[in-house]
Design an enzyme around this catalytic site. Sequence first.
Site, short mmCIF file in Angstrom:
data_model
loop_
_atom_site.label_atom_id
_atom_site.label_comp_id
_atom_site.label_asym_id
_atom_site.label_seq_id
_atom_site.Cartn_x
_atom_site.Cartn_y
_atom_site.Cartn_z
N ARG A 98 29.96 55.43 33.26
CA ARG A 98 29.49 55.94 31.97
C ARG A 98 30.15 55.25 30.78
NH1 ARG A 98 28.70 59.28 35.59
NH2 ARG A 98 30.73 58.54 36.22
N ARG B 16 39.79 49.77 29.12
CA ARG B 16 40.28 50.81 30.04
C ARG B 16 41.36 50.18 30.90
NH1 ARG B 16 36.69 54.86 33.66
NH2 ARG B 16 36.60 55.86 31.62
N HIS C 296 41.63 59.79 26.54
CA HIS C 296 40.27 59.24 26.65
C HIS C 296 39.53 59.70 25.38
CE1 HIS C 296 36.68 57.66 28.27
NE2 HIS C 296 36.64 58.26 29.45
N LYS D 207 45.72 35.21 38.34
CA LYS D 207 46.63 34.04 38.43
C LYS D 207 47.98 34.37 37.79
CE LYS D 207 42.60 31.22 37.42
NZ LYS D 207 42.00 30.51 36.28
#
Length: 301
Positions: free
Chosen positions: A50, A100, A128, A79
């Site tokens: 979402r 995120r 959030h 890497k």
Amino acid sequence: MPKSLISIHDLTKKEILHILDVAKECEKQPVQTILNGKIIASLFFEPSTRTRLSFETAANRLGAKVIGFADISNTSITKGETLKDTIKIVSNYADLIIMRHPLEGAPRYASEISSVPVINAGDGANQHPSQTLLDLYTILQTQGRLENININMVGDLKYGRTVHSLLQALSHFSPIFTFTAPEELRLPEEYKNFLDKKGITYKETSDLDGSLADADILYMTRVQQERFSDPMEYEKVKNVYSLDCQMLEKAKPNMKILHPLPRVNEINPNVDENEHAYYFQQAKNGMFVRMAIISYLLGFK
Ligand code: CP
């Protein structure tokens, strides 16, 4: 430093209400051109359906173009490139970064390095904030007000970042809280201390069936498997709640069930058709609210 949205505390009550107003405009006019020529970077170091897709849709609906990754296995992080270098590079390419990350504090760190605004799309069990704004938008849409809402937050109150952000935002609006969780997943002390300092009272219980009758909003959450260090501890609590239609017979007529999603077993699929279910509309609202957040941070609204 450009204005970022890392924690819900980065916004005043006035700014929160402004973003909700802009989201309403976006719902009425979901295709715009105000971000023509802008580039939005979408950096997901942790899985999402979402949040990532609604942010990317929001950017596209505003006329921007989107770059980024949904899986770090295709990036130079594999890497050994550091977060600092990754953000420095991407902030040279894009006008805004959505990020995120599993590590609490990583988006705040990124915002201190970046030359463009950063939006926290979820960091560990911490915050959030864009989910919180869409939750507020949905509460306003379903109840006609944000003040004095009786909200019962249910499930994983320990690790659920959406709960942590939302209770802080609701503290502006004289909420009446019930926190329903098993002993192992109770709300951490830091959030209770926050509410105590604000003079906001709350009830704690582990009994879902006995605690939903007074609620205007029943805010269900998933047990956050990915945050448990001991799989046996997750097994003990994973199916602690399962909301079904029979339990909803005692709900108030105006009560709506919200859930940030994804769900696992905490809402029986037969509830989806119930008049109290509102979680799919809530997820749709995320698109309009994220249009508003991007527009606001880039100074267009
Ligand atoms: N609500 C939410 O954050 O969902 P996703 O993990 O699918 O983005």
